[in-house]
Write a protein that holds these residues in place. Structure first.
Motif, PDB file in Angstrom:
ATOM      1  N   TYR A  16       0.942  -1.033   0.072  1.00  0.00           N
ATOM      2  CA  TYR A  16      -0.185   0.038   0.014  1.00  0.00           C
ATOM      3  C   TYR A  16       0.858   1.301   0.129  1.00  0.00           C
ATOM      4  CZ  TYR A  16      -3.962  -3.029   1.156  1.00  0.00           C
ATOM      5  OH  TYR A  16      -4.967  -4.211   0.996  1.00  0.00           O
ATOM      6  N   HIS A  17       0.411   2.316  -0.641  1.00  0.00           N
ATOM      7  CA  HIS A  17       1.209   3.546  -0.954  1.00  0.00           C
ATOM      8  C   HIS A  17       0.404   4.552   0.366  1.00  0.00           C
ATOM      9  CE1 HIS A  17       3.246   2.374  -4.206  1.00  0.00           C
ATOM     10  NE2 HIS A  17       2.064   1.689  -4.769  1.00  0.00           N
ATOM     11  N   HIS A  18       1.435   5.249   1.072  1.00  0.00           N
ATOM     12  CA  HIS A  18       0.722   6.271   1.991  1.00  0.00           C
ATOM     13  C   HIS A  18       1.461   7.594   1.656  1.00  0.00           C
ATOM     14  CE1 HIS A  18      -0.591   2.901   4.833  1.00  0.00           C
ATOM     15  NE2 HIS A  18       0.423   2.296   4.099  1.00  0.00           N
ATOM     16  N   THR A  19       1.002   8.464   2.175  1.00  0.00           N
ATOM     17  CA  THR A  19       1.317   9.842   2.165  1.00  0.00           C
ATOM     18  C   THR A  19       1.216  10.613   3.418  1.00  0.00           C
ATOM     19  OG1 THR A  19       0.496  10.231  -0.279  1.00  0.00           O
ATOM     20  CG2 THR A  19       1.034  12.225   1.118  1.00  0.00           C
ATOM     21  N   LEU A  20       2.399  11.178   3.692  1.00  0.00           N
ATOM     22  CA  LEU A  20       2.448  11.734   5.078  1.00  0.00           C
ATOM     23  C   LEU A  20       2.763  13.396   4.989  1.00  0.00           C
ATOM     24  CD1 LEU A  20       2.724  12.008   8.184  1.00  0.00           C
ATOM     25  CD2 LEU A  20       5.322  11.650   8.046  1.00  0.00           C
ATOM     26  N   GLY A  51      -8.598   3.356  -0.043  1.00  0.00           N
ATOM     27  CA  GLY A  51      -7.697   3.796   0.803  1.00  0.00           C
ATOM     28  C   GLY A  51      -8.556   4.142   2.022  1.00  0.00           C
ATOM     29  N   LYS A  52      -7.807   4.550   3.012  1.00  0.00           N
ATOM     30  CA  LYS A  52      -8.150   5.078   4.241  1.00  0.00           C
ATOM     31  C   LYS A  52      -7.344   6.394   4.574  1.00  0.00           C
ATOM     32  CE  LYS A  52      -8.816   0.507   6.586  1.00  0.00           C
ATOM     33  NZ  LYS A  52      -8.318  -0.416   7.815  1.00  0.00           N
ATOM     34  N   VAL A  53      -8.249   7.173   5.587  1.00  0.00           N
ATOM     35  CA  VAL A  53      -7.441   8.467   5.812  1.00  0.00           C
ATOM     36  C   VAL A  53      -7.260   8.517   7.306  1.00  0.00           C
ATOM     37  CG1 VAL A  53      -7.725   9.527   3.531  1.00  0.00           C
ATOM     38  CG2 VAL A  53      -9.545   9.674   5.707  1.00  0.00           C
ATOM     39  N   TYR A  54      -6.411   9.414   7.950  1.00  0.00           N
ATOM     40  CA  TYR A  54      -6.587   9.487   9.249  1.00  0.00           C
ATOM     41  C   TYR A  54      -5.744  10.809   9.492  1.00  0.00           C
ATOM     42  CZ  TYR A  54      -6.186   9.620  14.227  1.00  0.00           C
ATOM     43  OH  TYR A  54      -6.361   9.983  15.623  1.00  0.00           O
ATOM     44  N   GLY A  55      -6.019  11.921  10.029  1.00  0.00           N
ATOM     45  CA  GLY A  55      -5.468  13.063  10.441  1.00  0.00           C
ATOM     46  C   GLY A  55      -5.505  13.212  11.954  1.00  0.00           C
ATOM     47  N   TYR A  56      -4.447  13.923  12.436  1.00  0.00           N
ATOM     48  CA  TYR A  56      -4.381  14.172  13.860  1.00  0.00           C
ATOM     49  C   TYR A  56      -3.408  15.449  14.038  1.00  0.00           C
ATOM     50  CZ  TYR A  56       0.049  11.470  14.023  1.00  0.00           C
ATOM     51  OH  TYR A  56       1.180  10.974  13.739  1.00  0.00           O
ATOM     52  N   LEU A  68       2.207   5.885  11.104  1.00  0.00           N
ATOM     53  CA  LEU A  68       1.483   4.582  10.517  1.00  0.00           C
ATOM     54  C   LEU A  68       0.990   3.926  11.640  1.00  0.00           C
ATOM     55  CD1 LEU A  68       4.309   3.369   7.920  1.00  0.00           C
ATOM     56  CD2 LEU A  68       2.067   4.193   7.639  1.00  0.00           C
ATOM     57  N   GLY A  69       1.584   3.967  12.843  1.00  0.00           N
ATOM     58  CA  GLY A  69       0.842   3.516  14.029  1.00  0.00           C
ATOM     59  C   GLY A  69      -0.374   4.000  14.270  1.00  0.00           C
ATOM     60  N   GLU A  70      -0.554   5.366  14.137  1.00  0.00           N
ATOM     61  CA  GLU A  70      -1.799   6.079  14.240  1.00  0.00           C
ATOM     62  C   GLU A  70      -2.890   5.600  13.316  1.00  0.00           C
ATOM     63  OE1 GLU A  70      -3.027   8.296  16.603  1.00  0.00           O
ATOM     64  OE2 GLU A  70      -1.248   8.464  17.751  1.00  0.00           O
ATOM     65  N   TRP A  71      -2.404   5.526  12.093  1.00  0.00           N
ATOM     66  CA  TRP A  71      -3.175   5.088  10.933  1.00  0.00           C
ATOM     67  C   TRP A  71      -3.555   3.683  11.134  1.00  0.00           C
ATOM     68  CZ3 TRP A  71      -3.000   1.354   7.209  1.00  0.00           C
ATOM     69  CH2 TRP A  71      -3.914   1.552   6.102  1.00  0.00           C
ATOM     70  N   ASP A  72      -2.841   2.919  11.549  1.00  0.00           N
ATOM     71  CA  ASP A  72      -3.145   1.320  11.603  1.00  0.00           C
ATOM     72  C   ASP A  72      -4.481   1.452  12.701  1.00  0.00           C
ATOM     73  OD1 ASP A  72      -1.475   0.261  10.181  1.00  0.00           O
ATOM     74  OD2 ASP A  72      -0.043   0.119  11.735  1.00  0.00           O
ATOM     75  N   GLN A  73      -4.349   2.263  13.662  1.00  0.00           N
ATOM     76  CA  GLN A  73      -5.294   2.150  14.796  1.00  0.00           C
ATOM     77  C   GLN A  73      -6.498   2.830  14.564  1.00  0.00           C
ATOM     78  OE1 GLN A  73      -4.736   1.493  18.549  1.00  0.00           O
ATOM     79  NE2 GLN A  73      -2.783   0.423  18.176  1.00  0.00           N
ATOM     80  N   ASN A  74      -6.444   3.911  13.753  1.00  0.00           N
ATOM     81  CA  ASN A  74      -7.515   4.926  13.775  1.00  0.00           C
ATOM     82  C   ASN A  74      -8.046   5.440  12.435  1.00  0.00           C
ATOM     83  OD1 ASN A  74      -7.412   5.978  16.335  1.00  0.00           O
ATOM     84  ND2 ASN A  74      -5.336   6.347  16.210  1.00  0.00           N
ATOM     85  N   ALA A  75      -7.351   4.743  11.182  1.00  0.00           N
ATOM     86  CA  ALA A  75      -7.887   5.032   9.883  1.00  0.00           C
ATOM     87  C   ALA A  75      -9.179   4.692   9.519  1.00  0.00           C
ATOM     88  CB  ALA A  75      -6.851   4.509   8.651  1.00  0.00           C
ATOM     89  N   ARG A  76      -9.954   5.721   8.515  1.00  0.00           N
ATOM     90  CA  ARG A  76     -11.084   5.202   8.479  1.00  0.00           C
ATOM     91  C   ARG A  76     -11.227   5.220   6.582  1.00  0.00           C
ATOM     92  NH1 ARG A  76     -13.460   9.918   6.003  1.00  0.00           N
ATOM     93  NH2 ARG A  76     -12.419  11.961   6.640  1.00  0.00           N
ATOM     94  N   VAL A  77     -12.143   4.534   6.232  1.00  0.00           N
ATOM     95  CA  VAL A  77     -12.208   4.220   4.688  1.00  0.00           C
ATOM     96  C   VAL A  77     -12.822   5.409   4.259  1.00  0.00           C
ATOM     97  CG1 VAL A  77     -13.381   2.757   3.059  1.00  0.00           C
ATOM     98  CG2 VAL A  77     -12.510   1.842   5.101  1.00  0.00           C
ATOM     99  N   VAL A  78     -12.186   5.785   2.786  1.00  0.00           N
ATOM    100  CA  VAL A  78     -12.886   7.005   2.310  1.00  0.00           C
ATOM    101  C   VAL A  78     -13.421   6.635   0.912  1.00  0.00           C
ATOM    102  CG1 VAL A  78     -11.178   8.584   2.856  1.00  0.00           C
ATOM    103  CG2 VAL A  78     -10.596   7.188   0.766  1.00  0.00           C
TER     104      VAL A  78
END
Length: 78
Positions: A16-20, A51-56, A68-78
């Motif tokens: 999977y490709h991630h963007t920070l 994909g999934k997204v998560y912002g904090y 990525l730890g935050e994303w693993d725990q909290n991401a939501r499907v877009v």
């Protein structure tokens, strides 16, 4: 080149490709989200990816491991 962007990086993990992205302020990030450039990208997103997204909020730029730890725990499907 967006106003307020401090960091924009990509990384692949497990196929999977991630963007920070890191912004100076939430206001600047939200302005970019409403921009024609971002809106155009989001219109084509479903045809090229899933994909999934998560912002904090954070007081410091996170490491990729932390983000990525935050994303693993909290991401939501877009």
């Amino acid at each position: 080149n967006a106003d307020g962007i401090l960091l924009c990086e990509t990384k692949s993990r497990a196929g999977y490709h991630h963007t920070l992205t890191v912004w100076e302020s939430k206001k600047q990030m939200m302005a970019y989200r409403k921009s024609p450039t971002h809106m155009k990208a989001m219109k084509v997103f479903p045809s090229i990816a899933i994909g999934k997204v998560y912002g904090y909020d954070s007081d410091e730029i996170p490491s990729w491991d932390d983000a990525l730890g935050e994303w693993d725990q909290n991401a939501r499907v877009v």
